[in-house]
Design a protein around this motif. Structure first.
Motif, PDB file in Angstrom:
ATOM      1  N   VAL A   1       0.749  -1.250   0.018  1.00 12.86           N
ATOM      2  CA  VAL A   1       0.009   0.052  -0.057  1.00 12.86           C
ATOM      3  C   VAL A   1       0.830   1.265  -0.134  1.00 12.86           C
ATOM      4  O   VAL A   1       1.729   1.373   0.662  1.00 12.86           O
ATOM      5  N   GLU A   2       0.650   2.052  -0.803  1.00  9.60           N
ATOM      6  CA  GLU A   2       1.447   3.231  -0.785  1.00  9.60           C
ATOM      7  C   GLU A   2       0.895   4.491  -0.249  1.00  9.60           C
ATOM      8  O   GLU A   2      -0.396   4.784  -0.366  1.00  9.60           O
ATOM      9  N   ILE A   3       1.538   5.251   0.539  1.00 12.78           N
ATOM     10  CA  ILE A   3       0.939   6.312   1.153  1.00 12.78           C
ATOM     11  C   ILE A   3       1.903   7.645   1.058  1.00 12.78           C
ATOM     12  O   ILE A   3       3.007   7.757   0.756  1.00 12.78           O
ATOM     13  N   ALA A   4       1.149   8.812   0.668  1.00 15.64           N
ATOM     14  CA  ALA A   4       1.974  10.033   0.727  1.00 15.64           C
ATOM     15  C   ALA A   4       1.272  11.094   1.678  1.00 15.64           C
ATOM     16  O   ALA A   4       0.006  11.261   1.867  1.00 15.64           O
ATOM     17  N   VAL A   5       2.221  11.831   1.998  1.00 16.87           N
ATOM     18  CA  VAL A   5       1.873  12.980   3.091  1.00 16.87           C
ATOM     19  C   VAL A   5       2.335  14.168   2.738  1.00 16.87           C
ATOM     20  O   VAL A   5       3.334  14.144   2.608  1.00 16.87           O
ATOM     21  N   ASP A   6       1.451  15.428   2.726  1.00 18.69           N
ATOM     22  CA  ASP A   6       1.933  16.683   2.252  1.00 18.69           C
ATOM     23  C   ASP A   6       1.194  17.482   3.474  1.00 18.69           C
ATOM     24  O   ASP A   6       0.276  17.938   3.273  1.00 18.69           O
ATOM     25  N   PRO A   7       2.025  18.088   4.446  1.00 14.78           N
ATOM     26  CA  PRO A   7       1.511  19.039   5.349  1.00 14.78           C
ATOM     27  C   PRO A   7       1.479  20.324   4.803  1.00 14.78           C
ATOM     28  O   PRO A   7       2.381  20.718   4.121  1.00 14.78           O
ATOM     29  N   GLY A   8       0.772  21.370   5.654  1.00 10.00           N
ATOM     30  CA  GLY A   8       0.744  22.546   5.275  1.00 10.00           C
ATOM     31  C   GLY A   8       1.969  23.373   5.657  1.00 10.00           C
ATOM     32  O   GLY A   8       2.731  22.822   6.436  1.00 10.00           O
ATOM     33  N   ARG A   9       2.140  24.751   5.451  1.00 12.57           N
ATOM     34  CA  ARG A   9       3.491  25.408   5.730  1.00 12.57           C
ATOM     35  C   ARG A   9       3.511  25.566   6.905  1.00 12.57           C
ATOM     36  O   ARG A   9       4.755  25.508   7.594  1.00 12.57           O
ATOM     37  N   ASP A  10       2.415  25.972   7.878  1.00  8.17           N
ATOM     38  CA  ASP A  10       2.649  25.891   9.112  1.00  8.17           C
ATOM     39  C   ASP A  10       2.614  24.733   9.962  1.00  8.17           C
ATOM     40  O   ASP A  10       2.528  24.678  11.454  1.00  8.17           O
ATOM     41  N   VAL A  11       2.406  23.635   9.391  1.00  4.44           N
ATOM     42  CA  VAL A  11       2.357  22.367  10.061  1.00  4.44           C
ATOM     43  C   VAL A  11       3.745  21.781  10.444  1.00  4.44           C
ATOM     44  O   VAL A  11       4.522  21.785   9.451  1.00  4.44           O
ATOM     45  N   ARG A  12       3.847  21.657  11.723  1.00  4.51           N
ATOM     46  CA  ARG A  12       5.292  21.003  12.179  1.00  4.51           C
ATOM     47  C   ARG A  12       5.274  19.755  12.707  1.00  4.51           C
ATOM     48  O   ARG A  12       4.208  19.193  13.155  1.00  4.51           O
ATOM     49  N   GLU A  13       6.654  18.797  12.595  1.00  3.70           N
ATOM     50  CA  GLU A  13       6.434  17.668  13.187  1.00  3.70           C
ATOM     51  C   GLU A  13       6.544  17.760  14.742  1.00  3.70           C
ATOM     52  O   GLU A  13       7.324  18.584  15.203  1.00  3.70           O
ATOM     53  N   THR A  14       5.879  16.741  15.587  1.00  2.00           N
ATOM     54  CA  THR A  14       5.850  16.712  16.934  1.00  2.00           C
ATOM     55  C   THR A  14       7.423  16.205  17.402  1.00  2.00           C
ATOM     56  O   THR A  14       7.908  16.500  18.620  1.00  2.00           O
ATOM     57  N   ALA A  15       8.050  15.713  16.572  1.00  2.00           N
ATOM     58  CA  ALA A  15       9.645  15.292  16.827  1.00  2.00           C
ATOM     59  C   ALA A  15       9.962  14.663  15.572  1.00  2.00           C
ATOM     60  O   ALA A  15       9.461  14.612  14.665  1.00  2.00           O
ATOM     61  N   PRO A  16      11.338  14.815  15.442  1.00  2.00           N
ATOM     62  CA  PRO A  16      12.143  14.350  14.432  1.00  2.00           C
ATOM     63  C   PRO A  16      11.598  13.194  13.563  1.00  2.00           C
ATOM     64  O   PRO A  16      11.631  12.173  14.295  1.00  2.00           O
ATOM     65  N   GLY A  17      11.428  13.040  12.403  1.00  2.00           N
ATOM     66  CA  GLY A  17      10.963  11.703  11.765  1.00  2.00           C
ATOM     67  C   GLY A  17       9.658  11.449  11.943  1.00  2.00           C
ATOM     68  O   GLY A  17       8.997  10.253  11.637  1.00  2.00           O
ATOM     69  N   SER A  18       8.722  12.510  12.227  1.00  2.00           N
ATOM     70  CA  SER A  18       7.207  12.072  12.391  1.00  2.00           C
ATOM     71  C   SER A  18       6.569  11.652  11.158  1.00  2.00           C
ATOM     72  O   SER A  18       5.897  10.795  11.094  1.00  2.00           O
ATOM     73  N   GLN A  19       7.050  12.324   9.880  1.00  2.00           N
ATOM     74  CA  GLN A  19       6.482  11.864   8.866  1.00  2.00           C
ATOM     75  C   GLN A  19       6.723  10.728   8.202  1.00  2.00           C
ATOM     76  O   GLN A  19       5.764   9.994   7.734  1.00  2.00           O
ATOM     77  N   GLN A  20       8.035  10.065   8.805  1.00  2.00           N
ATOM     78  CA  GLN A  20       8.317   8.756   8.293  1.00  2.00           C
ATOM     79  C   GLN A  20       7.671   7.859   9.165  1.00  2.00           C
ATOM     80  O   GLN A  20       6.986   6.896   8.727  1.00  2.00           O
ATOM     81  N   ARG A  21       7.214   8.266  10.548  1.00  2.00           N
ATOM     82  CA  ARG A  21       6.566   7.306  11.204  1.00  2.00           C
ATOM     83  C   ARG A  21       4.809   7.328  10.675  1.00  2.00           C
ATOM     84  O   ARG A  21       4.196   6.170  10.768  1.00  2.00           O
ATOM     85  N   ILE A  22       4.546   8.443   9.953  1.00  2.00           N
ATOM     86  CA  ILE A  22       3.023   8.279   9.459  1.00  2.00           C
ATOM     87  C   ILE A  22       3.245   7.100   8.182  1.00  2.00           C
ATOM     88  O   ILE A  22       2.211   6.635   7.978  1.00  2.00           O
ATOM     89  N   LEU A  23       4.472   7.218   7.738  1.00  2.00           N
ATOM     90  CA  LEU A  23       4.341   6.684   6.315  1.00  2.00           C
ATOM     91  C   LEU A  23       4.391   4.945   6.697  1.00  2.00           C
ATOM     92  O   LEU A  23       4.016   3.970   5.816  1.00  2.00           O
ATOM     93  N   GLU A  24       4.887   4.917   7.785  1.00  5.32           N
ATOM     94  CA  GLU A  24       5.187   3.164   8.530  1.00  5.32           C
ATOM     95  C   GLU A  24       3.962   2.814   9.242  1.00  5.32           C
ATOM     96  O   GLU A  24       3.847   1.751   9.526  1.00  5.32           O
ATOM     97  N   ALA A  25       3.154   3.708   9.397  1.00  3.72           N
ATOM     98  CA  ALA A  25       1.705   3.516  10.469  1.00  3.72           C
ATOM     99  C   ALA A  25       0.806   2.510   9.412  1.00  3.72           C
ATOM    100  O   ALA A  25       0.683   2.566   8.222  1.00  3.72           O
TER     101      ALA A  25
END
Length: 501
Positions: free
Chosen positions: A173-197
């Motif tokens: 299953v392929e996943i793509a995440v595109d956050p808005g300009r003012d959206v920030r990660e709660t911790a380093p590597g947060s976007q990768q953890r979303i892709l792995e969820a």
């Protein structure tokens, strides 16, 4: 429900749309982070455009279509869009139930789109791009044309997620995440953890559980700034309240200052009135009215007697009026009612003082009170001139009073000259003055009667009288508030039946 975009390039409108979408394939993907479960992460992504950039021959045709999912479910800040092809694989209601609480506890708006292969999209990244450009949400930034390539295409406070389900069960299953300009990660590597969820659930073929895991991970790993709308409303309300308070305070301060100024002005007026009352009281106490030596039936004798009666009784009244002033003046609290009483009392005593002065003048030799006699004569002549001006008005000569007015003008002018000559004679003594005053008073009564009739008849005939002339003629009839240059009007206030005390 899907939004369908054709790629048939035989028509100019479809060509424009295809070119735009091809541009999106190159540009909008810069902000998205795609991932594919169980795929080689080092495999390069195809860079060729999804759609041809040149117009094909008329005989060629591309029957492919692009399906963009519409939002099928929405709960608070969570928007779920599922294509018709993926509806059988996903339980939207179950996803909404499980993410409802988590979405309500964060501030970002999440747009999650789900599609299933086969389709004409190049993976989850293009699904995100299509939802941004052609979807039915407001996730696309307002300034995407100017700043999209450098700042991203997702609007502030939004997170766009694309999930591309495989055609065959068990495939990644392929996943793509595109956050808005003012959206920030709660911790380093947060976007990768979303892709792995949800990879375990996806591998087991439970796509609903996997999508739910992706949505929950998004709420935990990415954070948008809180909505400041309520805070702004509160701030604006507080500012408005502060401004209203300041305005109310300034208004009250202005009123307080105005009251203080008015109180100070009343005190000054009261002091002046008190001084005038005191001087008039002293004068009246020292100047009794002389006896004119006339019979009791004489009108002048009756007026003199009334002036003396009021003069003698004015002293206690003056003292009583003054008793109310000193305490008020010392306490700086002179009220409007007290000031009005002082004005009335000062007017009464001033009028009485003037009458006493006239009594002394008219019982002395005419040459010793020439000014008072001249004032009576000049005032009478001025009213005769008013009557002459009235007769010159268009239509005045036809009034019933016109003949009497002409007679008065002629006879009074002659008699005034004779009386003035008698007053100027050196042999005129104090015994002649009362008789002359009685005659002048009779002439005044006759003149006032003619003036009164003239004004009344002019009003009935709707004759237009100049404003100044009308006021002057009417002023001659005022007996309760005499003019300063009319001694006879002053004496009239003390005649029996005049209404004075």
């Amino acid at each position: 429900m899907n939004r369908t975009f054709c790629t048939d390039l035989k028509y100019p409108g479809k060509l424009l749309l295809a070119g735009l979408f091809a541009a999106l394939g190159l540009g909008l993907g810069l902000g998205a982070v795609p991932a594919q479960a169980a795929a080689d992460p080092t495999q390069p992504e195809a860079t060729a455009p999804v759609y041809p950039s040149a117009t094909p021959d008329d005989d060629s045709a591309d029957e492919g279509t692009v399906l963009i999912p519409s939002v099928t479910s929405q709960e608070g800040n969570f928007y779920l869009a599922v294509t018709d092809a993926a509806l059988d694989e996903v339980d939207s209601e179950r996803i909404m139930d499980q993410v409802r609480q988590a979405v309500g506890e964060q501030d970002a708006k999440i747009l999650l789109g789900v599609d299933q292969e086969p389709n004409n999209l190049k993976g989850a990244g293009q699904l995100v791009r299509g939802m941004l450009m052609f979807g039915d949400s407001d996730a696309l930034s307002d300034d995407w044309l100017e700043n999209g390539k450098t700042l991203g295409y997702v609007g502030e406070g939004w997170i766009a997620i694309g999930v591309m389900l495989p055609q065959e069960a068990g495939d990644p299953v392929e996943i793509a995440v595109d956050p808005g300009r003012d959206v920030r990660e709660t911790a380093p590597g947060s976007q990768q953890r979303i892709l792995e969820a949800g990879q375990g659930e996806f591998a087991a073929g439970d796509y609903t559980a996997g999508i739910t895991a992706v949505a929950l991970a998004t709420t935990q790993q990415l954070q948008a700034p809180p909505d400041r709308t309520l805070a702004k409303v509160i701030a604006v309300g507080a500012l408005a309240a502060a401004v209203a308070f300041l305005l109310a305070w300034a208004w009250r301060a202005k009123r307080r200052k105005a009251r203080q100024a008015a109180a100070a002005d009343r005190n000054k007026q009261a002091e002046l009135l008190e001084s005038r009352i005191q001087r008039a009281s002293i004068y009246l106490d020292r100047h009794p009215v002389p006896d004119p030596g006339l019979t009791g039936e004489s009108r002048l004798a009756q007026v003199m007697a009334e002036i003396e009666r009021q003069r003698a009784g004015s002293q206690p009244g003056a003292l009583r009026a003054l008793d109310t002033a000193p305490d008020s003046l010392q306490s700086q609290q002179v009220s409007e009612a007290q000031l009005a009483q002082l004005r009335d009392r000062e007017h009464e005593l001033s009028l009485l003082r003037g009458a006493v002065q006239l009594a002394h003048a008219f019982t002395a030799r005419p040459r010793d009170s020439r000014e008072s006699w001249n004032r009576i004569v000049e005032y009478h002549r001025a009213r005769l001139e008013d009557l002459a001006l009235f007769l010159d008005l268009p239509g005045a000569g036809r009034l019933a009073c016109a003949q009497a007015a002409r007679t008065v003008i002629i006879t009074h002018t002659d008699e005034l000259q004779l009386l003035h000559t008698r007053l100027s004679c050196r042999s005129a003594g104090a015994d002649t003055a009362p008789g002359i005053l009685d005659r002048l008073w009779e002439l005044r009564d006759e003149l006032d009667g003619v003036l009164h009739d003239a004004l009344a008849q002019a009003g009935q005939a709707r004759l237009k009288i100049p404003h100044g002339l009308g006021e002057s003629m009417e002023g001659a009839q005022r007996k309760t508030d005499p003019l300063e240059d009319d001694p006879i009007a002053v004496l009239r206030n003390f005649a029996p039946g005049s209404g004075t005390r």
